[in-house]
Design a protein around this motif. Sequence first.
Motif, short mmCIF file in Angstrom:
data_model
loop_
_atom_site.label_atom_id
_atom_site.label_comp_id
_atom_site.label_asym_id
_atom_site.label_seq_id
_atom_site.Cartn_x
_atom_site.Cartn_y
_atom_site.Cartn_z
N LEU A 185 0.84 -1.20 0.00
CA LEU A 185 0.00 0.00 0.00
C LEU A 185 0.88 1.25 0.00
O LEU A 185 1.79 1.37 0.82
N LYS A 186 0.58 2.19 -0.90
CA LYS A 186 1.37 3.42 -0.97
C LYS A 186 0.64 4.53 -0.22
O LYS A 186 -0.56 4.74 -0.40
N VAL A 187 1.38 5.24 0.62
CA VAL A 187 0.83 6.31 1.44
C VAL A 187 1.60 7.60 1.15
O VAL A 187 2.83 7.60 1.18
N VAL A 188 0.86 8.67 0.88
CA VAL A 188 1.49 9.98 0.71
C VAL A 188 1.37 10.70 2.05
O VAL A 188 0.27 11.06 2.46
N PRO A 189 2.47 10.88 2.76
CA PRO A 189 2.40 11.48 4.09
C PRO A 189 1.99 12.95 4.03
O PRO A 189 2.29 13.65 3.07
N ASP A 190 1.32 13.39 5.08
CA ASP A 190 0.90 14.79 5.16
C ASP A 190 2.05 15.72 5.51
O ASP A 190 2.12 16.85 5.01
N PHE A 191 2.94 15.27 6.40
CA PHE A 191 4.02 16.11 6.89
C PHE A 191 5.31 15.32 7.01
O PHE A 191 5.29 14.09 7.11
N THR A 192 6.42 16.05 7.04
CA THR A 192 7.70 15.47 7.39
C THR A 192 8.01 15.87 8.83
O THR A 192 7.31 16.69 9.44
N LEU A 193 9.10 15.34 9.36
CA LEU A 193 9.50 15.68 10.72
C LEU A 193 9.74 17.19 10.85
O LEU A 193 9.46 17.78 11.90
N GLU A 194 10.21 17.80 9.78
CA GLU A 194 10.58 19.22 9.83
C GLU A 194 9.37 20.15 9.87
O GLU A 194 9.42 21.22 10.46
N ASN A 195 8.27 19.78 9.21
CA ASN A 195 7.13 20.71 9.13
C ASN A 195 5.89 20.20 9.84
O ASN A 195 4.80 20.74 9.68
N CYS A 196 6.04 19.17 10.65
CA CYS A 196 4.91 18.57 11.37
C CYS A 196 4.39 19.51 12.45
O CYS A 196 5.17 20.02 13.26
N PRO A 197 3.07 19.74 12.49
CA PRO A 197 2.51 20.51 13.62
C PRO A 197 2.81 19.80 14.94
O PRO A 197 2.95 18.57 14.98
N THR A 198 2.90 20.55 16.00
CA THR A 198 3.19 19.97 17.31
C THR A 198 2.09 18.99 17.70
O THR A 198 0.92 19.37 17.79
N PRO A 199 2.44 17.71 17.93
CA PRO A 199 1.40 16.73 18.26
C PRO A 199 0.93 16.85 19.71
O PRO A 199 1.74 16.97 20.63
N HIS A 200 -0.38 16.79 19.88
CA HIS A 200 -0.95 16.60 21.21
C HIS A 200 -1.01 15.10 21.50
O HIS A 200 -0.76 14.67 22.63
#
Length: 196
Positions: A55-70
């Motif tokens: 299965l191919k997944v296109v990620p939303d973010f990389t480590l560099e631009n990821c919003p701060t996770p709650h």
Amino acid sequence: MKKNVAILVFPDVEVLDFAGPFEVFAVTDELHGYDTFHTFTVTTSPNTVRARNGLKVVPDFTLENCPTPHLLIVPGGFGTRALLQQPALLEWLRLRARDAELVMSVCSGALVLARLGLLDGLRATTHHELLGLLAELAPAATVDASKRFHDHGRILTAAGISAGIDCSLHVVGRLLGEAAVATTAAYMEYRRLESA
């Protein structure tokens, strides 16, 4: 305030490990007027990720631009073994886990939490085939396969694959109440196998 739910994806991630929690939090958000959870995937590069069985997944973010996770979710799959050898990713997870409200693993994602030292002194579980390996990586934890998931407040571990759905529904219940769980589970036509 909407909570950011960051789900790590990586090569050979087990599909239901990340898709099950994604469905739970995204459906809950939809059923509550899109004001509860911002659920997204994150990975090390902007390239397409090939999950288990192709299965191919296109990620939303990389480590560099990821919003701060709650909420930070580390799924499992064969690819977790490679994650244990990626210092930059482990450091990113360590920093994000320190600041997140909740950190949850699914299946062999518990191996990553063990490597980060997040399971020390806790009861933890993982896929039944990896209980011994988890005990080796987390000698200060108590590996306990008697439950589908363990909740220690900030740190949660779910057993193999589909157990991530039960653990995610449990988190929804903690944050929004049992009525929200019932609504989401009914929409998904999912019968909970275990609750806290």
